[in-house]
Design a protein around this motif. Structure first.
Motif, PDB file in Angstrom:
ATOM      1  N   SER A 129      34.285  41.047  43.274  1.00 48.76           N
ATOM      2  CA  SER A 129      33.779  41.971  43.964  1.00 48.76           C
ATOM      3  C   SER A 129      32.372  42.526  43.458  1.00 48.76           C
ATOM      4  O   SER A 129      31.553  42.505  44.101  1.00 48.76           O
ATOM      5  CB  SER A 129      34.531  43.220  43.961  1.00 48.76           C
ATOM      6  OG  SER A 129      34.041  44.520  43.929  1.00 48.76           O
ATOM      7  N   LYS A 146      29.285  46.750  50.258  1.00 46.41           N
ATOM      8  CA  LYS A 146      30.165  46.971  49.757  1.00 46.41           C
ATOM      9  C   LYS A 146      31.636  46.879  50.555  1.00 46.41           C
ATOM     10  O   LYS A 146      32.396  46.357  50.033  1.00 46.41           O
ATOM     11  CB  LYS A 146      30.245  48.579  49.289  1.00 46.41           C
ATOM     12  CG  LYS A 146      31.384  48.857  48.460  1.00 46.41           C
ATOM     13  CD  LYS A 146      30.976  49.903  47.463  1.00 46.41           C
ATOM     14  CE  LYS A 146      32.027  50.185  46.434  1.00 46.41           C
ATOM     15  NZ  LYS A 146      33.459  50.151  46.720  1.00 46.41           N
ATOM     16  N   THR A 170      34.752  44.572  49.919  1.00 46.68           N
ATOM     17  CA  THR A 170      36.170  45.017  49.400  1.00 46.68           C
ATOM     18  C   THR A 170      37.170  44.113  50.422  1.00 46.68           C
ATOM     19  O   THR A 170      38.034  43.797  50.316  1.00 46.68           O
ATOM     20  CB  THR A 170      36.451  46.603  49.763  1.00 46.68           C
ATOM     21  OG1 THR A 170      35.234  46.966  50.769  1.00 46.68           O
ATOM     22  CG2 THR A 170      36.034  47.273  48.555  1.00 46.68           C
ATOM     23  N   LYS A 228      40.065  41.854  49.105  1.00 49.11           N
ATOM     24  CA  LYS A 228      41.647  42.282  49.401  1.00 49.11           C
ATOM     25  C   LYS A 228      42.185  40.859  49.993  1.00 49.11           C
ATOM     26  O   LYS A 228      43.315  40.596  49.520  1.00 49.11           O
ATOM     27  CB  LYS A 228      41.351  43.376  50.357  1.00 49.11           C
ATOM     28  CG  LYS A 228      42.724  43.757  50.701  1.00 49.11           C
ATOM     29  CD  LYS A 228      43.322  44.935  49.837  1.00 49.11           C
ATOM     30  CE  LYS A 228      44.936  45.113  50.046  1.00 49.11           C
ATOM     31  NZ  LYS A 228      45.555  44.712  51.104  1.00 49.11           N
TER      32      LYS A 228
END
Lengths: 200, 199
Positions: free
Chosen positions: B90, B100, B104, B108
């Motif tokens: 990340s 961002k 994420t 994930k």
């Protein structure tokens, strides 16, 4: 440079002035299709029946057009030379214009098809590798021997893929890498640069 | 700049270029695109209809669609290859300029399928010949033209392997006498003991 057309060839194309220019255009289109995909003799039957000519005449005509197009694309002759070569056949100017238009439109596609016919050496496609350590064998236990195994996938033209299995120890691999990097670097020396500049 | 997900090498230029293409679609759509790409990497098949629907809002041309699938496959497969944790992935992706929310979402999906991806890559690793099956038969030779009473047991072994260079199945049939077979069995048991000691 001019195309040299034999007598037999002129006979084959002799029936073209006897039909409509639209039919000649159609024959030209058929010839280009055959160059791309291969000959389909059913088309000859249909055309011969419609025009009332024997099949051999139609076949010779289309094949003659194919030959004209491939030879001119191969030698990459200019429009003027093409017109001069075709004038030898003694056709009308309208017919010559149609043939010229056919040549100009299809020159690049025919050239790309012709490049695929050239013989090709096997070329690199993909490399898979793995790093193993030999720990023992039937004759000796407690060894530590690193081995790099590589599977080289090569392609020959469009068809077959050859797989080549190679094994080496790490020091030979380092030598191989050094030799290949030297080969790459030799493209940047003055001699190679001079030649590349002239080709471009 | 050295990136861990590229194996401590520089990031390829095309990846940098296509990350800006990825930033054009919304982060929700990107997460769905990631799951499609993960399905493709795990060889469950990719649904190109869904992909084109997802990218239709951002008006991606076919070249952009191919580029975004390629860059997502590269990021996910090389992160799994070099065993990168999702936090470092990340932070590295944010350094490269991916927004961002997109990062994420991507991390994930990566974390969920991390071990499945690694198993799949391990399966796809280079194996030279694979043994597909073994079948055997024990015969007893009663007599022969040389000797009237032979009474010797033999084993016929049929080994079916997947050839390395040819890629097709190769069958080997061997017949082994009793003593030779005992030697073969002992040697293989010793090799098996060595393999078990490593695990």
């Amino acid at each position: 440079m001019l195309l040299v057309l034999s007598e037999e060839y002129k006979e084959h194309l002799a029936f073209l002035p006897q039909v409509d220019p639209a039919v000649v255009f159609e024959f030209g289109r058929i010839a280009v299709e055959f160059l791309k995909r291969g000959i389909n003799s059913k088309v000859y039957d249909g055309a011969a029946r419609k025009l009332g000519f024997p099949i051999t005449t139609v076949q010779h005509g289309v094949e003659g057009l194919m030959f004209l197009l491939t030879e001119s694309s191969k030698l990459m002759i200019t429009d003027i030379d093409f017109k001069d070569s075709v004038m030898v056949l003694g056709f009308s100017t309208a017919l010559n214009e149609i043939l010229l238009q056919l040549y100009v439109e299809n020159q690049t596609t025919i050239r790309s098809t012709l490049t695929q016919l050239a013989p090709s050496l096997p070329s690199y496609h993909n490399l898979e590798w793995r790093l193993d350590v030999q720990l023992g064998s039937r004759s000796m236990r407690h060894q530590v021997v690193p081995v790099v195994t590589m599977l080289l996938n090569l392609t020959m033209g469009t068809s077959e893929n050859r797989r080549c299995c190679l094994q080496t120890n790490p020091s030979t691999l380092l030598h191989l890498i050094a030799v290949l990097e030297a080969a790459l670097a030799s493209m940047k020396n003055n001699h190679a640069r001079r030649i590349l500049r002239n080709i471009k | 700049m050295r990136f861990r997900f590229c194996g401590d090498l520089d990031c390829p230029d095309w990846v940098l270029a296509e990350i800006s293409t990825l930033a054009k679609i919304s982060s929700v759509k990107m997460k769905l695109l990631c799951s499609q790409v993960l399905k493709d990497l795990l060889e469950e098949g990719i649904d190109y209809e869904k992909v084109s629907k997802l990218t239709a809002d951002a008006k991606f041309e076919s070249g952009d669609i191919k580029a975004s699938i390629a860059v997502l496959s590269f990021i996910l497969s090389s992160a799994a290859k070099h065993n990168v944790e999702s936090e470092s992935l990340s932070s590295e992706l944010q350094q490269l300029g991916l927004p961002k929310e997109h990062t994420t979402g991507l991390c994930k999906s990566y974390e969920d399928k991390h071990s499945a991806l690694q198993d799949k890559l391990r399966e796809k690793s280079l194996r030279l010949s694979r043994l597909n099956s073994v079948s055997w038969r024990v015969d007893c030779i009663l007599s022969s033209s040389e000797l009237k009473e032979v009474n010797e047991p033999t084993v016929h072994l049929k080994l079916q392997a997947q050839g390395a260079e040819s890629g097709s199945a190769e069958t080997t049939v061997v017949s082994v006498s009793a003593e030779k077979f005992r030697v073969l069995l002992t040697e293989l048991k010793q090799a098996q003991a060595m393999m078990n000691a490593l695990q």
